[in-house]
Each structure stands twice: as structure tokens, then as C-alpha cells.
Scaffold this motif. Sequence first.
Motif, short mmCIF file in Angstrom:
data_model
loop_
_atom_site.label_atom_id
_atom_site.label_comp_id
_atom_site.label_asym_id
_atom_site.label_seq_id
_atom_site.Cartn_x
_atom_site.Cartn_y
_atom_site.Cartn_z
N ILE A 102 0.87 -1.18 0.00
CA ILE A 102 0.00 0.00 0.00
C ILE A 102 0.90 1.23 0.00
O ILE A 102 1.71 1.41 0.91
N ARG A 103 0.75 2.04 -1.05
CA ARG A 103 1.60 3.22 -1.23
C ARG A 103 0.76 4.48 -1.35
O ARG A 103 -0.42 4.43 -1.67
N VAL A 104 1.41 5.62 -1.15
CA VAL A 104 0.78 6.91 -1.34
C VAL A 104 1.20 7.46 -2.69
O VAL A 104 2.34 7.28 -3.13
N PHE B 1 3.20 7.64 -8.28
CA PHE B 1 3.73 7.00 -7.08
C PHE B 1 5.23 7.23 -6.91
O PHE B 1 5.90 6.51 -6.19
N GLY B 2 5.77 8.22 -7.58
CA GLY B 2 7.19 8.53 -7.44
C GLY B 2 8.05 7.76 -8.42
O GLY B 2 7.57 6.88 -9.15
N PRO B 3 9.36 8.06 -8.44
CA PRO B 3 10.24 7.50 -9.47
C PRO B 3 10.42 5.98 -9.42
O PRO B 3 10.60 5.35 -10.46
N GLY C 139 -4.20 16.57 -7.79
CA GLY C 139 -3.35 17.12 -6.75
C GLY C 139 -3.55 16.47 -5.39
O GLY C 139 -2.77 16.70 -4.47
N ARG C 140 -4.58 15.66 -5.25
CA ARG C 140 -4.88 15.00 -3.97
C ARG C 140 -4.02 13.75 -3.80
O ARG C 140 -3.86 12.97 -4.72
N GLN C 141 -3.49 13.55 -2.60
CA GLN C 141 -2.76 12.33 -2.30
C GLN C 141 -3.72 11.26 -1.80
O GLN C 141 -4.61 11.55 -1.00
N ASN D 254 5.62 10.96 -2.61
CA ASN D 254 4.95 9.92 -3.37
C ASN D 254 5.75 8.62 -3.30
O ASN D 254 6.98 8.65 -3.34
N GLY D 255 5.05 7.51 -3.20
CA GLY D 255 5.68 6.21 -3.16
C GLY D 255 5.91 5.67 -1.76
O GLY D 255 6.29 4.51 -1.60
#
Length: 123
Positions: free
Chosen positions: A25-27, A50-52, A74-76, A118-119
Motif C-alpha cells: 500500500i503506497r501513497v 507514485f514517485g520515481p 493534486g490530492r494524495q 509519493n511512493g
Amino acid sequence: MSEPTPTPSPLAPTIGFEGFAALDIRVGTIIKAEAFPQARKPAFKLLIDFGPAIGTRRSSAQITEHYTIEDLVGRQVAAVVNFKPRQIGPFISEVLTLGFPDAAGKVVLIGPTQPVPNGGRLF
């Protein structure tokens, strides 16, 4: 008159920590949201960053009761990123965006209350 409160689902079977650890589970941050008129139930198509290390992933989410496209970008949000992709009509959903039911059973998204990278993985 208010709608009746849905009956809570029964408690899932007990699992060991390994069962929880198997879920990734990631942001991520929603970078694009659009209508999904081909879905059987009202939904949006989301593109989530989810980031790089993970990159962007797509999700179909039945969240039209509480959110507009403009609210979402723009919402996480939190999502399960290691489920097998799922075909939803003409769309492949790659992650499961997470939420809780409100009193009427409509989805309320979950995410951090403060910005995080993110991630990041839920622990």
C-alpha cells in the motif's frame, strides 16, 4: 430523511504479519482524473504518480458521489499497488485506490493528512 447506515461487514479472518506485509500500500498523487462513462457504475479514471521507483499507474474508482475531477487532481491517496491489473470495460485498472464507506455506503478516499513523498509505503 437520512439514508440508513449500512451494516458493517464482518471481521475478516485473522492473518499473520506476513499476510499484511504481502499487501503493498503506497501513497501517490492524482495527476489526472477523467470521467469513465463506459463503467457499469459511475466512476472516474485516475492517473496516480507514485514517485520515481513505481511511476504512474491507472485506477478506476467509484468515487463520483463525493468528488469532482477538479477535487481529485493534486490530492494524495493510498492505493494497493501490487494487485494484478484488472480489466474494467475498456480500461485496465492497475492499482486499487482505497477508501472507506460513509453512512450511505459511498466511498470516501483515504490519504495522508499532511503532504508526504509519493511512493511511501504504509506501515
